[in-house]
Design a protein around this motif. Structure first.
Motif, PDB file in Angstrom:
ATOM      1  N   CYS A  74       0.967  -1.168   0.015  1.00 20.63           N
ATOM      2  CA  CYS A  74       0.012   0.038  -0.016  1.00 20.63           C
ATOM      3  C   CYS A  74       0.797   1.199  -0.114  1.00 20.63           C
ATOM      4  CB  CYS A  74      -1.075   0.126   1.256  1.00 20.63           C
ATOM      5  SG  CYS A  74      -0.434   0.637   2.847  1.00 20.63           S
ATOM      6  N   ALA A  75       0.338   2.416  -0.429  1.00 18.85           N
ATOM      7  CA  ALA A  75       1.217   3.560  -0.420  1.00 18.85           C
ATOM      8  C   ALA A  75       0.385   4.827   0.230  1.00 18.85           C
ATOM      9  CB  ALA A  75       1.633   3.952  -1.791  1.00 18.85           C
ATOM     10  N   LEU A  76       0.944   5.861   0.709  1.00 18.44           N
ATOM     11  CA  LEU A  76       0.416   6.951   1.569  1.00 18.44           C
ATOM     12  C   LEU A  76       1.012   8.099   0.148  1.00 18.44           C
ATOM     13  CD1 LEU A  76       1.189   7.139   5.150  1.00 18.44           C
ATOM     14  CD2 LEU A  76      -1.045   7.057   3.829  1.00 18.44           C
ATOM     15  N   LEU A  77       0.040   8.699  -0.449  1.00 20.69           N
ATOM     16  CA  LEU A  77       0.383   9.892  -1.268  1.00 20.69           C
ATOM     17  C   LEU A  77       0.304  11.089  -0.356  1.00 20.69           C
ATOM     18  CD1 LEU A  77       0.828  10.378  -4.283  1.00 20.69           C
ATOM     19  CD2 LEU A  77      -1.554  10.229  -4.590  1.00 20.69           C
ATOM     20  N   LYS A  78       1.348  12.059  -0.514  1.00 25.49           N
ATOM     21  CA  LYS A  78       1.389  13.249   0.111  1.00 25.49           C
ATOM     22  C   LYS A  78       0.179  14.061  -0.460  1.00 25.49           C
ATOM     23  CE  LYS A  78       3.042  16.416   3.116  1.00 25.49           C
ATOM     24  NZ  LYS A  78       2.102  16.763   3.859  1.00 25.49           N
ATOM     25  N   SER A  79      -0.290  14.709   0.293  1.00 23.29           N
ATOM     26  CA  SER A  79      -1.694  15.669  -0.428  1.00 23.29           C
ATOM     27  C   SER A  79      -1.340  17.060  -0.596  1.00 23.29           C
ATOM     28  CB  SER A  79      -2.765  15.294   0.271  1.00 23.29           C
ATOM     29  OG  SER A  79      -4.019  15.899   0.023  1.00 23.29           O
ATOM     30  N   ASP A  80      -1.934  17.840  -1.457  1.00 18.13           N
ATOM     31  CA  ASP A  80      -1.988  19.169  -1.569  1.00 18.13           C
ATOM     32  C   ASP A  80      -3.223  19.689  -0.988  1.00 18.13           C
ATOM     33  OD1 ASP A  80       0.407  19.161  -2.520  1.00 18.13           O
ATOM     34  OD2 ASP A  80      -0.488  19.220  -5.006  1.00 18.13           O
ATOM     35  N   ASN A  81      -4.182  18.833  -0.564  1.00 23.28           N
ATOM     36  CA  ASN A  81      -5.439  19.155  -0.185  1.00 23.28           C
ATOM     37  C   ASN A  81      -5.461  19.680   1.471  1.00 23.28           C
ATOM     38  OD1 ASN A  81      -8.345  19.077   0.955  1.00 23.28           O
ATOM     39  ND2 ASN A  81      -8.795  17.891  -0.878  1.00 23.28           N
ATOM     40  N   LYS A  82      -5.970  20.813   1.377  1.00 18.98           N
ATOM     41  CA  LYS A  82      -5.732  21.317   2.824  1.00 18.98           C
ATOM     42  C   LYS A  82      -6.726  20.680   3.870  1.00 18.98           C
ATOM     43  CE  LYS A  82      -9.799  24.740   1.984  1.00 18.98           C
ATOM     44  NZ  LYS A  82     -10.797  23.850   2.394  1.00 18.98           N
ATOM     45  N   ASP A  83      -7.517  19.620   3.586  1.00 19.78           N
ATOM     46  CA  ASP A  83      -8.467  18.877   4.385  1.00 19.78           C
ATOM     47  C   ASP A  83      -7.836  17.601   4.820  1.00 19.78           C
ATOM     48  OD1 ASP A  83     -10.351  20.795   4.369  1.00 19.78           O
ATOM     49  OD2 ASP A  83     -11.436  19.928   2.506  1.00 19.78           O
ATOM     50  N   PHE A  84      -6.620  17.209   4.343  1.00 24.04           N
ATOM     51  CA  PHE A  84      -6.078  16.005   4.737  1.00 24.04           C
ATOM     52  C   PHE A  84      -4.466  15.849   4.370  1.00 24.04           C
ATOM     53  CE2 PHE A  84      -8.466  15.034   0.794  1.00 24.04           C
ATOM     54  CZ  PHE A  84      -7.548  14.613   0.047  1.00 24.04           C
ATOM     55  N   ASP A  85      -3.704  15.131   5.139  1.00 22.53           N
ATOM     56  CA  ASP A  85      -2.276  15.155   4.749  1.00 22.53           C
ATOM     57  C   ASP A  85      -1.625  14.167   3.912  1.00 22.53           C
ATOM     58  OD1 ASP A  85      -1.686  17.390   7.103  1.00 22.53           O
ATOM     59  OD2 ASP A  85      -2.646  15.740   8.184  1.00 22.53           O
ATOM     60  N   TYR A  86      -2.370  12.927   3.927  1.00 23.49           N
ATOM     61  CA  TYR A  86      -2.029  12.216   3.006  1.00 23.49           C
ATOM     62  C   TYR A  86      -3.179  11.202   2.636  1.00 23.49           C
ATOM     63  CZ  TYR A  86       2.835  12.427   4.762  1.00 23.49           C
ATOM     64  OH  TYR A  86       3.989  12.775   5.031  1.00 23.49           O
TER      65      TYR A  86
END
Length: 165
Positions: A74-86
């Protein structure tokens, strides 16, 4: 085909990304996606270029290994969304190892990793067709949310985990 018993999870090692696991990362995901759905362009972006698409952008890939065999990813993708981090993405467990808690180990490892990085929220999207996966996410504390657009036709449920609650 080797069968795995319930004691197997105690011997599973979860490791972070190593390029030698690029092929199993792709193969396990292609296997499950094509079993239930169709492969979409957004799938191939991450699966063909995990270093550039996930790792280089601040994410991580987790691999479940038993006796040098990759049983899940599985993976965690870093997010640009202000509502979540990954965003928790590309979780796949080998059919011969499903139902043994490997998905749970992978997700827990990803959540712990994100928390150590200072994350407070993790997002995921899935399909309600995948009842076992949805049940696992709920057990881990993910709650259903609405309103986040998805690049995937198959995604009909979005969930969010508040790590701090």
């Amino acid at each position: 085909m080797e069968s795995y018993n319930m004691n197997t999870t105690a011997q599973i090692e979860i490791v972070t990304y190593n390029p030698k696991y690029k092929k199993p990362f792709k193969d396990l995901n292609i296997e499950w996606i094509s079993h239930y759905f169709e492969i979409e362009p957004s799938d191939l972006k991450a699966l063909d270029h995990p270093q550039e698409y996930i790792i280089d952008k601040g994410g991580e890939i987790f691999t479940a290994i038993l006796n040098d065999e990759v049983l899940g990813v599985c993976a965690l993708l870093k997010s640009d969304n202000k509502d979540f981090d990954y965003e928790l993405v590309k979780m796949a467990v080998s059919p011969k190892a499903q139902g043994k808690g490997i998905g749970k180990l992978l997700a827990q490892s990803a959540i712990k990793w994100a928390a150590k990085k200072g994350a407070s929220k993790i997002y995921l999207e899935s399909s309600t067709k995948l009842g076992t996966a949805i049940k696992l996410y709920k057990k881990l504390g993910f709650k259903e949310i609405k309103g986040v657009p998805s690049p995937y036709k198959r995604a009909d449920i979005q969930m969010l985990l508040d790590i701090n609650s």
